[in-house]
Scaffold this motif. Sequence first.
Motif, PDB file in Angstrom:
ATOM      1  N   ILE A  31     -59.279 -18.025  12.930  1.00 26.85           N
ATOM      2  CA  ILE A  31     -60.143 -17.064  13.113  1.00 26.85           C
ATOM      3  C   ILE A  31     -59.410 -15.789  13.615  1.00 26.85           C
ATOM      4  O   ILE A  31     -58.989 -16.004  14.623  1.00 26.85           O
ATOM      5  CB  ILE A  31     -61.369 -17.441  13.879  1.00 26.85           C
ATOM      6  N   ASN A  32     -59.395 -14.798  12.952  1.00 22.01           N
ATOM      7  CA  ASN A  32     -58.343 -13.663  13.278  1.00 22.01           C
ATOM      8  C   ASN A  32     -57.097 -14.126  13.461  1.00 22.01           C
ATOM      9  O   ASN A  32     -56.446 -13.714  14.550  1.00 22.01           O
ATOM     10  CB  ASN A  32     -59.149 -12.860  14.419  1.00 22.01           C
ATOM     11  N   GLY A  33     -56.478 -15.026  12.773  1.00 25.32           N
ATOM     12  CA  GLY A  33     -54.999 -15.693  13.258  1.00 25.32           C
ATOM     13  C   GLY A  33     -54.976 -16.614  14.092  1.00 25.32           C
ATOM     14  O   GLY A  33     -53.958 -17.412  14.456  1.00 25.32           O
ATOM     15  N   LYS A  34     -56.261 -16.790  15.014  1.00 29.21           N
ATOM     16  CA  LYS A  34     -56.233 -18.037  16.182  1.00 29.21           C
ATOM     17  C   LYS A  34     -56.752 -19.310  15.548  1.00 29.21           C
ATOM     18  O   LYS A  34     -57.743 -19.140  14.819  1.00 29.21           O
ATOM     19  CB  LYS A  34     -57.067 -17.543  17.263  1.00 29.21           C
ATOM     20  N   PRO A  35     -56.047 -20.484  15.763  1.00 31.01           N
ATOM     21  CA  PRO A  35     -56.792 -21.777  15.281  1.00 31.01           C
ATOM     22  C   PRO A  35     -58.108 -21.895  16.062  1.00 31.01           C
ATOM     23  O   PRO A  35     -58.100 -21.470  17.335  1.00 31.01           O
ATOM     24  CB  PRO A  35     -55.627 -22.857  15.983  1.00 31.01           C
ATOM     25  N   LEU A  36     -59.049 -22.735  15.390  1.00 29.05           N
ATOM     26  CA  LEU A  36     -60.144 -22.673  15.878  1.00 29.05           C
ATOM     27  C   LEU A  36     -60.251 -23.771  17.072  1.00 29.05           C
ATOM     28  O   LEU A  36     -61.181 -23.605  18.026  1.00 29.05           O
ATOM     29  CB  LEU A  36     -61.114 -23.837  14.972  1.00 29.05           C
ATOM     30  N   GLU A  37     -59.298 -24.674  17.256  1.00 29.68           N
ATOM     31  CA  GLU A  37     -59.340 -25.505  18.412  1.00 29.68           C
ATOM     32  C   GLU A  37     -59.158 -24.687  19.725  1.00 29.68           C
ATOM     33  O   GLU A  37     -59.602 -25.406  20.755  1.00 29.68           O
ATOM     34  CB  GLU A  37     -57.942 -26.316  18.268  1.00 29.68           C
ATOM     35  N   ILE A  38     -58.558 -23.621  19.733  1.00 34.49           N
ATOM     36  CA  ILE A  38     -58.463 -22.912  20.934  1.00 34.49           C
ATOM     37  C   ILE A  38     -59.445 -21.848  21.148  1.00 34.49           C
ATOM     38  O   ILE A  38     -59.248 -20.991  22.167  1.00 34.49           O
ATOM     39  CB  ILE A  38     -57.086 -22.213  21.367  1.00 34.49           C
ATOM     40  N   ILE A  39     -60.371 -21.844  20.485  1.00 30.28           N
ATOM     41  CA  ILE A  39     -61.547 -20.860  20.631  1.00 30.28           C
ATOM     42  C   ILE A  39     -62.234 -21.061  21.848  1.00 30.28           C
ATOM     43  O   ILE A  39     -62.748 -22.189  21.864  1.00 30.28           O
ATOM     44  CB  ILE A  39     -62.351 -20.565  19.402  1.00 30.28           C
ATOM     45  N   ARG A  45     -67.334 -22.598  19.594  1.00 32.34           N
ATOM     46  CA  ARG A  45     -66.669 -23.734  18.782  1.00 32.34           C
ATOM     47  C   ARG A  45     -67.476 -24.305  17.909  1.00 32.34           C
ATOM     48  O   ARG A  45     -67.235 -24.662  17.113  1.00 32.34           O
ATOM     49  CB  ARG A  45     -65.462 -24.104  19.714  1.00 32.34           C
ATOM     50  N   ASN A  46     -68.487 -24.978  18.732  1.00 30.18           N
ATOM     51  CA  ASN A  46     -69.314 -25.893  18.241  1.00 30.18           C
ATOM     52  C   ASN A  46     -70.192 -25.336  17.055  1.00 30.18           C
ATOM     53  O   ASN A  46     -70.355 -25.815  16.121  1.00 30.18           O
ATOM     54  CB  ASN A  46     -70.162 -26.592  19.284  1.00 30.18           C
ATOM     55  N   THR A  47     -70.649 -24.024  17.301  1.00 29.31           N
ATOM     56  CA  THR A  47     -71.331 -23.275  16.314  1.00 29.31           C
ATOM     57  C   THR A  47     -70.715 -23.022  15.188  1.00 29.31           C
ATOM     58  O   THR A  47     -71.193 -23.380  14.118  1.00 29.31           O
ATOM     59  CB  THR A  47     -71.797 -21.913  17.062  1.00 29.31           C
ATOM     60  N   ILE A  48     -69.331 -22.843  15.435  1.00 30.94           N
ATOM     61  CA  ILE A  48     -68.601 -22.509  14.241  1.00 30.94           C
ATOM     62  C   ILE A  48     -67.957 -23.754  13.509  1.00 30.94           C
ATOM     63  O   ILE A  48     -68.025 -23.784  12.228  1.00 30.94           O
ATOM     64  CB  ILE A  48     -67.255 -22.020  14.456  1.00 30.94           C
TER      65      ILE A  48
END
Length: 136
Positions: A31-39, A45-48
């Motif tokens: 997401i915008n270059g950031k991995p989902l695991e660190i959101i 993160r659960n919603t995504i």
Amino acid sequence: MKSQVIIATGKRKCAIARAYLKYPGKGRVRINGKPLEIIEPWIVRNTIEEPLLFISDELRNSIDIDLNVKGGGFMGQAQAIRMAIARALVEFTKSEELKKAYLSYNKTMISGDPRTIEPKKPRGTKARAKRQKSYR
């Protein structure tokens, strides 16, 4: 093996998300270059991740999803991302069953929610609140 790219969009309030689903891939979601695991926070993160729970692990590990999102707040952005991912997966798999599963789980995963913020009016600080007049 032929490579494939699918573009899907999702909107919620003022947030707009674009999903680029690439096949074949390595199972990455950025997401915008950031991995989902660190959101952060975890609720975002659960919603995504919700649309990814409906597909098999084999399919999830064979696609990459890159997302661009702008506008709105963090939760509106998360819901726009969720919609974009769900629409991209439905278009990629061409599965009517997956679409029905998304719609029965939560209608806003495929079809948008038209509610937006009511605009502010003159003589007031917010949409409905007005400055009171006194005639005495």
